[in-house]
Write a protein that holds these residues in place. Structure first.
Motif, PDB file in Angstrom:
ATOM      1  N   ARG A   1     -12.947   7.336  -6.558  1.00 11.94           N
ATOM      2  CA  ARG A   1     -12.536   7.251  -5.152  1.00 11.94           C
ATOM      3  C   ARG A   1     -11.020   7.403  -5.054  1.00 11.94           C
ATOM      4  O   ARG A   1     -10.287   7.011  -5.966  1.00 11.94           O
ATOM      5  CB  ARG A   1     -12.975   5.936  -4.487  1.00 11.94           C
ATOM      6  CG  ARG A   1     -12.280   4.674  -4.961  1.00 11.94           C
ATOM      7  CD  ARG A   1     -13.130   3.458  -4.735  1.00 11.94           C
ATOM      8  NE  ARG A   1     -14.470   3.633  -5.281  1.00 11.94           N
ATOM      9  CZ  ARG A   1     -14.762   3.535  -6.590  1.00 11.94           C
ATOM     10  NH1 ARG A   1     -13.822   3.274  -7.476  1.00 11.94           N
ATOM     11  NH2 ARG A   1     -15.989   3.731  -7.013  1.00 11.94           N
TER      12      ARG A   1
ATOM     13  N   MET B   1      -5.803   0.234   5.121  1.00 16.85           N
ATOM     14  CA  MET B   1      -6.374   0.886   3.934  1.00 16.85           C
ATOM     15  C   MET B   1      -7.409   1.940   4.306  1.00 16.85           C
ATOM     16  O   MET B   1      -8.126   1.794   5.309  1.00 16.85           O
ATOM     17  CB  MET B   1      -7.027  -0.166   3.022  1.00 16.85           C
ATOM     18  CG  MET B   1      -7.502   0.427   1.697  1.00 16.85           C
ATOM     19  SD  MET B   1      -8.283  -0.776   0.606  1.00 16.85           S
ATOM     20  CE  MET B   1      -6.877  -1.728   0.087  1.00 16.85           C
TER      21      MET B   1
ATOM     22  N   GLU C   1     -14.921   8.185  -1.152  1.00 13.27           N
ATOM     23  CA  GLU C   1     -15.720   8.201  -2.382  1.00 13.27           C
ATOM     24  C   GLU C   1     -16.037   9.631  -2.812  1.00 13.27           C
ATOM     25  O   GLU C   1     -16.240  10.517  -1.972  1.00 13.27           O
ATOM     26  CB  GLU C   1     -17.046   7.455  -2.151  1.00 13.27           C
ATOM     27  CG  GLU C   1     -16.889   5.981  -1.779  1.00 13.27           C
ATOM     28  CD  GLU C   1     -16.529   5.090  -2.965  1.00 13.27           C
ATOM     29  OE1 GLU C   1     -16.730   5.518  -4.130  1.00 13.27           O
ATOM     30  OE2 GLU C   1     -16.012   3.976  -2.721  1.00 13.27           O
TER      31      GLU C   1
ATOM     32  N   HIS D   1      -9.054   9.403   2.420  1.00 14.29           N
ATOM     33  CA  HIS D   1      -8.465   8.069   2.356  1.00 14.29           C
ATOM     34  C   HIS D   1      -7.234   7.963   3.256  1.00 14.29           C
ATOM     35  O   HIS D   1      -7.059   7.013   3.986  1.00 14.29           O
ATOM     36  CB  HIS D   1      -8.112   7.765   0.899  1.00 14.29           C
ATOM     37  CG  HIS D   1      -7.307   8.860   0.231  1.00 14.29           C
ATOM     38  ND1 HIS D   1      -7.649  10.180   0.281  1.00 14.29           N
ATOM     39  CD2 HIS D   1      -6.135   8.821  -0.467  1.00 14.29           C
ATOM     40  CE1 HIS D   1      -6.760  10.914  -0.358  1.00 14.29           C
ATOM     41  NE2 HIS D   1      -5.829  10.106  -0.824  1.00 14.29           N
TER      42      HIS D   1
ATOM     43  N   ARG E   1      -7.924   6.053  -2.924  1.00 16.78           N
ATOM     44  CA  ARG E   1      -7.580   4.895  -2.084  1.00 16.78           C
ATOM     45  C   ARG E   1      -6.152   5.088  -1.562  1.00 16.78           C
ATOM     46  O   ARG E   1      -5.278   5.548  -2.300  1.00 16.78           O
ATOM     47  CB  ARG E   1      -7.666   3.604  -2.907  1.00 16.78           C
ATOM     48  CG  ARG E   1      -7.603   2.336  -2.074  1.00 16.78           C
ATOM     49  CD  ARG E   1      -7.693   1.091  -2.964  1.00 16.78           C
ATOM     50  NE  ARG E   1      -8.945   0.976  -3.698  1.00 16.78           N
ATOM     51  CZ  ARG E   1     -10.067   0.461  -3.196  1.00 16.78           C
ATOM     52  NH1 ARG E   1     -10.076  -0.004  -1.965  1.00 16.78           N
ATOM     53  NH2 ARG E   1     -11.155   0.386  -3.934  1.00 16.78           N
ATOM     54  N   CYS E   2      -5.951   4.728  -0.313  1.00 16.72           N
ATOM     55  CA  CYS E   2      -4.618   4.828   0.296  1.00 16.72           C
ATOM     56  C   CYS E   2      -4.333   3.547   1.066  1.00 16.72           C
ATOM     57  O   CYS E   2      -5.184   3.079   1.824  1.00 16.72           O
ATOM     58  CB  CYS E   2      -4.595   6.016   1.267  1.00 16.72           C
ATOM     59  SG  CYS E   2      -3.083   6.141   2.248  1.00 16.72           S
TER      60      CYS E   2
ATOM     61  N   VAL F   1     -10.415   4.529   2.149  1.00 12.10           N
ATOM     62  CA  VAL F   1     -11.058   4.857   0.870  1.00 12.10           C
ATOM     63  C   VAL F   1     -11.956   6.067   1.079  1.00 12.10           C
ATOM     64  O   VAL F   1     -12.611   6.182   2.116  1.00 12.10           O
ATOM     65  CB  VAL F   1     -11.907   3.650   0.369  1.00 12.10           C
ATOM     66  CG1 VAL F   1     -12.682   4.008  -0.896  1.00 12.10           C
ATOM     67  CG2 VAL F   1     -11.020   2.442   0.126  1.00 12.10           C
TER      68      VAL F   1
ATOM     69  N   GLU G   1      -9.125   6.277  -8.366  1.00 10.65           N
ATOM     70  CA  GLU G   1      -9.759   5.263  -9.221  1.00 10.65           C
ATOM     71  C   GLU G   1     -11.034   5.868  -9.798  1.00 10.65           C
ATOM     72  O   GLU G   1     -11.926   6.263  -9.039  1.00 10.65           O
ATOM     73  CB  GLU G   1     -10.118   4.026  -8.408  1.00 10.65           C
ATOM     74  CG  GLU G   1      -8.930   3.332  -7.766  1.00 10.65           C
ATOM     75  CD  GLU G   1      -9.339   2.228  -6.784  1.00 10.65           C
ATOM     76  OE1 GLU G   1      -8.470   1.442  -6.400  1.00 10.65           O
ATOM     77  OE2 GLU G   1     -10.528   2.180  -6.394  1.00 10.65           O
TER      78      GLU G   1
ATOM     79  N   SER H   1      -0.955   5.421  -2.863  1.00 11.58           N
ATOM     80  CA  SER H   1      -2.313   5.946  -2.959  1.00 11.58           C
ATOM     81  C   SER H   1      -2.586   6.402  -4.380  1.00 11.58           C
ATOM     82  O   SER H   1      -1.681   6.472  -5.206  1.00 11.58           O
ATOM     83  CB  SER H   1      -2.482   7.113  -1.975  1.00 11.58           C
ATOM     84  OG  SER H   1      -1.373   7.992  -2.066  1.00 11.58           O
TER      85      SER H   1
END
Ligand code: ITT
Length: 233
Positions: free
Chosen positions: A138, A156, A160, A201, A140-141, A158, A94, A91
């Motif tokens: 964001r 996955m 934000e 996420h 993300r995992c 996400v 970003e 994870s």
């Protein structure tokens, strides 16, 4: 990869019928992640085991270019080392204004040995000239499940948000104090563990993984082996 390990603090040890169920290795050396995963996976029909509890001292070089590649790499290496079905999480954060950095390098962003505070300082320094309207980001995992001799499946999630000007809040871990959830007007570190799990996420990815794990026979059957490992494995 961090060097310390922990015991699984919570989680099921028995199936609904009271029968002991098969072990699932939760393969992370990040205590914040381990705590969250153990709580998010409360309803899976498996006995959660940490790397410490399994006596696994293998380490993994996270050489993948994507979260998915690294999650599969970790799950596969730890599954082989332990002989157990394994769940791993890769994870990170970003940031649009940084072209997606720190991304897969989130844990290493301020160099080896740096702590969360140093990583956040570096991030805020890089963004000091970026106005409020340009601070989209964001988390993300990707969670990967792998069997010792089989393939891997990935899930996955996400979440934000926006990068704050300064850290706020004491909960969670990592970049949580500088990650604002616009809809809630709070940073991730100002949320309770349950609130974070409901929007994060990792919460999203873990619920997807848990849904698969709750399919009867998923862990013992061919479902994992049906998809070959990716990421050059
Ligand atoms: P393992 O590989 O042993 O699981 P790690 O910390 O090295 O532990 P990653 O390579 O996946 O794990 O790096 C993820 C980094 O991204 C983590 O160290 C944090 O800095 C950041 N991160 C991931 N999830 C986060 C979250 O929920 N809140 C804040 N920061 C997070």
């Amino acid at each position: 990869m961090q060097s310390h390990t922990e015991r699984i603090p919570t989680g099921p040890t028995h199936a609904a019928g009271g029968q002991s169920t098969q072990p699932l290795l939760v393969a992370t050396r990040n205590p914040g992640k381990l705590r969250e995963l153990a709580s998010l996976l409360w309803d899976v029909p498996a006995r959660l085991v940490s790397l410490d509890e399994a006596g696994v001292d293998a380490t993994v070089d996270e050489t993948g270019a994507t979260f998915e590649e690294n999650a599969v790499l970790k799950a596969t290496v730890y599954a082989r080392a332990s002989g157990l079905t394994t769940l791993a999480d890769d994870s990170g954060l970003e940031v649009d204004a940084l072209g997606g950095d720190p991304g897969v390098r989130s844990a290493r962003y301020a160099g080896p040995g740096a702590d969360d505070a140093a990583r956040m300082r570096r991030l805020l320094h890089k963004l000091q000239k970026v106005p409020a309207g340009g601070r989209q980001a964001r988390f993300r995992c990707v969670i990967a499940l792998a069997q010792p001799h089989g393939g891997a499946r990935t899930f996955m999630g996400v979440c934000e948000g926006l990068i704050a000007d300064a850290p706020r809040g004491r909960n969670g871990f990592g970049y949580d104090p500088v990650f604002i959830l616009p809809g809630m007007g709070r940073t991730m570190a100002e949320l309770s563990a349950a609130e974070k799990g409901s929007v994060s996420h990792r919460g999203i990815a873990a619920r997807r993984a848990a849904a698969a794990l709750n399919i009867p026979g998923f862990l013992s059957g061919p479902a994992l082996a049906a998809r070959p490992c990716r990421g050059g494995l």
